[in-house]
Design a protein around this motif. Structure first.
Motif, PDB file in Angstrom:
ATOM      1  N   HIS A 216     -15.548   8.653 -24.000  1.00 43.15           N
ATOM      2  CA  HIS A 216     -14.964   7.343 -23.690  1.00 43.15           C
ATOM      3  C   HIS A 216     -13.461   7.527 -23.573  1.00 43.15           C
ATOM      4  CE1 HIS A 216     -13.584   3.136 -24.956  1.00 43.15           C
ATOM      5  NE2 HIS A 216     -14.051   3.038 -23.725  1.00 43.15           N
ATOM      6  N   ILE A 217     -12.914   7.090 -22.462  1.00 39.58           N
ATOM      7  CA  ILE A 217     -11.477   7.172 -22.234  1.00 39.58           C
ATOM      8  C   ILE A 217     -10.875   5.804 -22.523  1.00 39.58           C
ATOM      9  CG2 ILE A 217      -9.638   7.722 -20.604  1.00 39.58           C
ATOM     10  CD1 ILE A 217     -11.563  10.092 -21.176  1.00 39.58           C
ATOM     11  N   LEU A 218      -9.972   5.759 -23.485  1.00 36.75           N
ATOM     12  CA  LEU A 218      -9.248   4.526 -23.791  1.00 36.75           C
ATOM     13  C   LEU A 218      -8.185   4.328 -22.715  1.00 36.75           C
ATOM     14  CD1 LEU A 218      -8.762   5.090 -27.597  1.00 36.75           C
ATOM     15  CD2 LEU A 218     -10.205   3.333 -26.553  1.00 36.75           C
ATOM     16  N   SER A 219      -8.270   3.222 -22.028  1.00 38.86           N
ATOM     17  CA  SER A 219      -7.345   2.968 -20.935  1.00 38.86           C
ATOM     18  C   SER A 219      -7.133   1.470 -20.780  1.00 38.86           C
ATOM     19  CB  SER A 219      -7.937   3.543 -19.637  1.00 38.86           C
ATOM     20  OG  SER A 219      -7.238   3.077 -18.516  1.00 38.86           O
ATOM     21  N   GLY A 220      -5.932   1.095 -20.451  1.00 34.15           N
ATOM     22  CA  GLY A 220      -5.643  -0.303 -20.179  1.00 34.15           C
ATOM     23  C   GLY A 220      -6.316  -0.784 -18.914  1.00 34.15           C
ATOM     24  N   GLU A 221      -6.818   0.156 -18.091  1.00 33.86           N
ATOM     25  CA  GLU A 221      -7.502  -0.193 -16.844  1.00 33.86           C
ATOM     26  C   GLU A 221      -8.925  -0.678 -17.087  1.00 33.86           C
ATOM     27  OE1 GLU A 221      -7.447   3.270 -14.277  1.00 33.86           O
ATOM     28  OE2 GLU A 221      -5.467   3.800 -15.029  1.00 33.86           O
ATOM     29  N   GLU A 222      -9.481  -0.335 -18.241  1.00 33.78           N
ATOM     30  CA  GLU A 222     -10.873  -0.666 -18.514  1.00 33.78           C
ATOM     31  C   GLU A 222     -11.045  -2.158 -18.751  1.00 33.78           C
ATOM     32  OE1 GLU A 222     -14.465   0.562 -21.549  1.00 33.78           O
ATOM     33  OE2 GLU A 222     -12.582   1.628 -21.661  1.00 33.78           O
ATOM     34  N   GLU A 223     -12.143  -2.680 -18.230  1.00 34.36           N
ATOM     35  CA  GLU A 223     -12.467  -4.074 -18.502  1.00 34.36           C
ATOM     36  C   GLU A 223     -12.580  -4.258 -20.004  1.00 34.36           C
ATOM     37  OE1 GLU A 223     -15.871  -5.583 -16.293  1.00 34.36           O
ATOM     38  OE2 GLU A 223     -15.477  -4.066 -14.771  1.00 34.36           O
TER      39      GLU A 223
ATOM     40  N   LEU B  62      -4.522  -5.477 -22.595  1.00 34.36           N
ATOM     41  CA  LEU B  62      -3.624  -4.950 -21.567  1.00 34.36           C
ATOM     42  C   LEU B  62      -2.678  -3.940 -22.188  1.00 34.36           C
ATOM     43  CD1 LEU B  62      -2.757  -8.268 -19.734  1.00 34.36           C
ATOM     44  CD2 LEU B  62      -4.226  -6.448 -18.898  1.00 34.36           C
ATOM     45  N   PRO B  63      -2.291  -2.917 -21.448  1.00 35.17           N
ATOM     46  CA  PRO B  63      -1.318  -1.980 -22.028  1.00 35.17           C
ATOM     47  C   PRO B  63      -0.036  -2.728 -22.347  1.00 35.17           C
ATOM     48  CG  PRO B  63      -1.663  -1.539 -19.690  1.00 35.17           C
ATOM     49  CD  PRO B  63      -2.621  -2.616 -20.076  1.00 35.17           C
ATOM     50  N   ILE B  64       0.568  -2.360 -23.421  1.00 39.87           N
ATOM     51  CA  ILE B  64       1.778  -3.066 -23.822  1.00 39.87           C
ATOM     52  C   ILE B  64       2.913  -2.722 -22.864  1.00 39.87           C
ATOM     53  CG2 ILE B  64       2.586  -1.341 -25.473  1.00 39.87           C
ATOM     54  CD1 ILE B  64       3.215  -3.951 -27.221  1.00 39.87           C
ATOM     55  N   PRO B  65       3.518  -3.718 -22.256  1.00 40.27           N
ATOM     56  CA  PRO B  65       4.603  -3.434 -21.314  1.00 40.27           C
ATOM     57  C   PRO B  65       5.847  -2.942 -22.052  1.00 40.27           C
ATOM     58  CG  PRO B  65       4.283  -5.801 -21.574  1.00 40.27           C
ATOM     59  CD  PRO B  65       3.229  -5.135 -22.384  1.00 40.27           C
ATOM     60  N   SER B  66       6.666  -2.219 -21.342  1.00 44.70           N
ATOM     61  CA  SER B  66       7.897  -1.720 -21.958  1.00 44.70           C
ATOM     62  C   SER B  66       8.808  -2.878 -22.350  1.00 44.70           C
ATOM     63  CB  SER B  66       8.616  -0.752 -21.022  1.00 44.70           C
ATOM     64  OG  SER B  66       8.889  -1.395 -19.796  1.00 44.70           O
ATOM     65  N   ASP B  67       8.746  -3.947 -21.592  1.00 44.95           N
ATOM     66  CA  ASP B  67       9.516  -5.133 -21.923  1.00 44.95           C
ATOM     67  C   ASP B  67       8.533  -6.278 -22.158  1.00 44.95           C
ATOM     68  OD1 ASP B  67      11.252  -7.230 -22.221  1.00 44.95           O
ATOM     69  OD2 ASP B  67      12.048  -7.159 -20.176  1.00 44.95           O
ATOM     70  N   LEU B  68       8.297  -6.610 -23.406  1.00 47.96           N
ATOM     71  CA  LEU B  68       7.327  -7.643 -23.738  1.00 47.96           C
ATOM     72  C   LEU B  68       7.618  -8.977 -23.062  1.00 47.96           C
ATOM     73  CD1 LEU B  68       6.746  -7.033 -27.547  1.00 47.96           C
ATOM     74  CD2 LEU B  68       5.105  -6.719 -25.710  1.00 47.96           C
ATOM     75  N   LYS B  69       8.880  -9.221 -22.724  1.00 46.98           N
ATOM     76  CA  LYS B  69       9.224 -10.507 -22.123  1.00 46.98           C
ATOM     77  C   LYS B  69       8.662 -10.647 -20.714  1.00 46.98           C
ATOM     78  CE  LYS B  69      13.193 -11.162 -25.027  1.00 46.98           C
ATOM     79  NZ  LYS B  69      14.607 -11.295 -25.188  1.00 46.98           N
ATOM     80  N   GLU B  70       8.309  -9.526 -20.061  1.00 43.87           N
ATOM     81  CA  GLU B  70       7.662  -9.597 -18.745  1.00 43.87           C
ATOM     82  C   GLU B  70       6.326 -10.316 -18.854  1.00 43.87           C
ATOM     83  OE1 GLU B  70       7.016  -5.789 -17.025  1.00 43.87           O
ATOM     84  OE2 GLU B  70       9.067  -5.146 -17.356  1.00 43.87           O
ATOM     85  N   MET B  71       5.594 -10.007 -19.912  1.00 44.53           N
ATOM     86  CA  MET B  71       4.254 -10.531 -20.066  1.00 44.53           C
ATOM     87  C   MET B  71       4.233 -11.806 -20.894  1.00 44.53           C
ATOM     88  SD  MET B  71       1.054  -8.503 -21.459  1.00 44.53           S
ATOM     89  CE  MET B  71      -0.095  -8.461 -20.126  1.00 44.53           C
TER      90      MET B  71
ATOM     91  N   ILE C 124     -10.655   9.525 -26.172  1.00 43.06           N
ATOM     92  CA  ILE C 124      -9.252   9.886 -25.981  1.00 43.06           C
ATOM     93  C   ILE C 124      -8.573   8.851 -25.101  1.00 43.06           C
ATOM     94  CG2 ILE C 124      -9.589  12.369 -26.337  1.00 43.06           C
ATOM     95  CD1 ILE C 124      -9.607  12.707 -23.307  1.00 43.06           C
ATOM     96  N   TYR C 125      -7.262   8.849 -25.148  1.00 44.57           N
ATOM     97  CA  TYR C 125      -6.470   7.923 -24.350  1.00 44.57           C
ATOM     98  C   TYR C 125      -6.003   8.623 -23.079  1.00 44.57           C
ATOM     99  CZ  TYR C 125      -2.812   4.806 -22.812  1.00 44.57           C
ATOM    100  OH  TYR C 125      -2.043   3.969 -22.052  1.00 44.57           O
ATOM    101  N   GLY C 126      -5.967   7.887 -21.976  1.00 44.56           N
ATOM    102  CA  GLY C 126      -5.396   8.444 -20.762  1.00 44.56           C
ATOM    103  C   GLY C 126      -5.944   7.820 -19.496  1.00 44.56           C
ATOM    104  N   SER C 127      -5.625   8.464 -18.393  1.00 44.26           N
ATOM    105  CA  SER C 127      -6.115   8.045 -17.083  1.00 44.26           C
ATOM    106  C   SER C 127      -7.566   8.517 -16.954  1.00 44.26           C
ATOM    107  CB  SER C 127      -5.240   8.663 -15.992  1.00 44.26           C
ATOM    108  OG  SER C 127      -5.780   8.394 -14.727  1.00 44.26           O
ATOM    109  N   PRO C 128      -8.514   7.602 -16.794  1.00 46.16           N
ATOM    110  CA  PRO C 128      -9.927   7.974 -16.870  1.00 46.16           C
ATOM    111  C   PRO C 128     -10.348   9.120 -15.947  1.00 46.16           C
ATOM    112  CG  PRO C 128      -9.718   5.604 -16.908  1.00 46.16           C
ATOM    113  CD  PRO C 128      -8.349   6.158 -16.627  1.00 46.16           C
TER     114      PRO C 128
END
Length: 163
Positions: A38-45, A49-58, A105-109
């Motif tokens: 299982h690949i941990l990814s923010g892309e997965e349903e 969501l992956p945490i943005p570098s600037d939280l104020k964007e989201m 693991i975490y990464g690009s699936p």
């Protein structure tokens, strides 16, 4: 024929069908083994969501510790549910006398699936397909398409059941 079978699982409804296909392959060959991945990814349903570098964007009112804490709690719950899913399928395989191990693991699936398949010397990768096509596939990408073109071994792409 296939002794080392890597089954790439996600948290979608397809996971049971994909696992059963991989298990079926393993039952056909003496001394076969499974690697449940299982690949941990923010892309997965269903993933936070992956945490943005600037939280104020989201989160316009974000940037405080509460927002970061909430995201961390959601991500930890997502990781835990992934391990529980993998452990469940590992038990099912072992109960049918098939050796099974798992990794999360975490990464690009796509690239991670190919990397692990290469490192483990997999004979085949069994994975699902979300059924995206056209512009959706172009913009969102296709993990199965990537793996099909970059895998170091055979790839079995399991199609969703026709309803």
């Amino acid at each position: 024929m296939y002794q080392k079978i890597l089954i790439a699982l996600d948290m979608s409804d397809m996971r049971e069908i994909v696992f059963n296909h991989g298990l079926s392959l393993a039952k056909q060959e003496k001394n076969s083994s499974l690697l449940l991945l299982h690949i941990l990814s923010g892309e997965e349903e269903n993933s936070p969501l992956p945490i943005p570098s600037d939280l104020k964007e989201m989160y316009p009112a974000a940037g405080n510790d509460l927002t970061l804490t909430t995201w961390k709690e959601q991500w930890e719950a997502f990781e835990k549910s992934g391990v529980q899913m993998l452990e469940s399928y590992q038990r099912k395989a072992i109960n049918t006398d098939i050796r099974a191990e798992f990794q999360q693991i975490y990464g690009s699936p796509g690239s991670k699936i190919c990397k692990i398949a290469n490192e483990w010397n997999a004979d085949v990768i069994v994975m699902g397909h979300r059924g995206l096509s056209g512009l959706q596939e172009f913009f969102l990408g296709s993990v199965s398409n990537y793996v099909l073109h970059h895998a170091p071994c055979s790839v079995l792409i399991v199609q969703p059941d026709k309803q």
